[in-house]
Design an enzyme around this catalytic site. Structure first.
Site, PDB file in Angstrom:
ATOM      1  N   HIS A 282       0.849  -1.184   0.000  1.00 30.39           N
ATOM      2  CA  HIS A 282       0.000   0.000   0.000  1.00 30.39           C
ATOM      3  C   HIS A 282       0.888   1.239   0.000  1.00 30.39           C
ATOM      4  CE1 HIS A 282      -3.631  -2.304   0.611  1.00 30.39           C
ATOM      5  NE2 HIS A 282      -3.017  -2.986   1.564  1.00 30.39           N
TER       6      HIS A 282
ATOM      7  N   CYS B 123      -0.516   2.636  -4.363  1.00 29.46           N
ATOM      8  CA  CYS B 123      -1.278   3.867  -4.570  1.00 29.46           C
ATOM      9  C   CYS B 123      -0.358   5.068  -4.346  1.00 29.46           C
ATOM     10  CB  CYS B 123      -2.462   3.933  -3.603  1.00 29.46           C
ATOM     11  SG  CYS B 123      -3.760   2.735  -3.972  1.00 29.46           S
TER      12      CYS B 123
END
Length: 186
Positions: free
Chosen positions: A96, A140
């Protein structure tokens, strides 16, 4: 994706002794995995977990250890880069991310900050740790890690997203099937 990258590197003839993989390793034997002991990164693809040698697992997958591996710091609890000015280095990171940070597995320490990662690349360059370095980053807002920060020479970075966008999974239901079973991705 990490074990898939490992299999590609191994299949391209890179010796396993030259591959350092940090992976929390919580998928193959997870009770929710419909194929215990196996991992698939595409529908009806091969088991990428078989033969995937993980150098750092579980609580050893920390920001500090990743940066030590990258800098060739032998105080890490496992293998580190021992590359020279004659070597081409490939780094693939998936987790992430957010603006200026990369995640590490839950409970395994702090985030990796963009400035720390870029400083590690500069340090590796200063010790003649590569001829060229290619960094693939899948997270991301991954573009924020290198935007206006990448100072180390002969480093190229490819990111899955720009500095302000999410990086989405590809095989989501109903396309996430292996042998007719949903693997529950996304």
């Amino acid at each position: 994706d990490a074990c898939h990258a490992y299999q590609i590197a191994k299949g391209a003839g890179i010796p396993e002794s030259n591959i350092i993989l940090l992976a929390y390793d919580d998928i193959a034997n997870n009770s929710e995995n419909p194929f215990p002991g196996k991992m698939f990164n595409k529908p009806d693809g091969p088991d990428v977990y078989e033969g995937c040698t993980i150098s750092y697992k579980g609580s050893d997958v920390t920001a500090a250890n990743f940066l030590k591996v990258l800098k060739g710091d032998s105080s890490a609890p496992g293998p580190v880069l021992k590359s020279t000015a004659e070597d081409k280095v490939f780094v693939y990171y998936t987790d992430h991310g957010g603006p200026g940070i990369l995640g590490v597995p839950s409970g395994a320490g702090d985030f990796i900050h963009a400035s720390d990662l870029n400083d590690a690349l500069v340090a590796l360059n200063e010790k003649n740790g590569y001829k060229e370095l290619l960094f693939y980053l899948e997270a991301c807002e991954s573009g924020s890690i290198f935007a206006n920060l990448l100072k180390a020479p002969k480093v190229k970075a490819v990111t899955a997203a720009n500095p302000t966008e999410s990086s989405w999974g590809w095989y989501c239901p109903p396309q996430d099937t292996v042998q007719g079973k949903s693997i529950g991705s996304c």
